[in-house]
Scaffold this motif. Structure first.
Motif: not given
Length: 61
Positions: A38-61
């Motif tokens: 499950l180790g690689p999945l933890s990196n994916v969740f970190g990436l998803v968190i960063i993507i959600v923050i960036i999308l919100w910052w640029f008004d895409y969500i």
């Protein structure tokens, strides 16, 4: 105009992702083989968190 998702909803999504991320880290620390799988999945969740923050910052969500 800001995105259609409210800040509270975004914070709940990020909090849930952080909880899952921490749970994966705990599983990885306590169960070596399962954590190895499950180790690689933890990196994916970190990436998803960063993507959600960036999308919100640029008004895409």
């Amino acid at each position: 105009m800001r995105a259609s998702i409210e800040v509270e909803t975004l914070l709940k999504i990020i909090l849930a992702l952080v909880v899952v991320w921490l749970a994966l880290q705990i599983v990885e620390a306590t169960l070596g083989i399962l954590g190895f799988l499950l180790g690689p999945l933890s990196n994916v969740f970190g990436l998803v968190i960063i993507i959600v923050i960036i999308l919100w910052w640029f008004d895409y969500i």
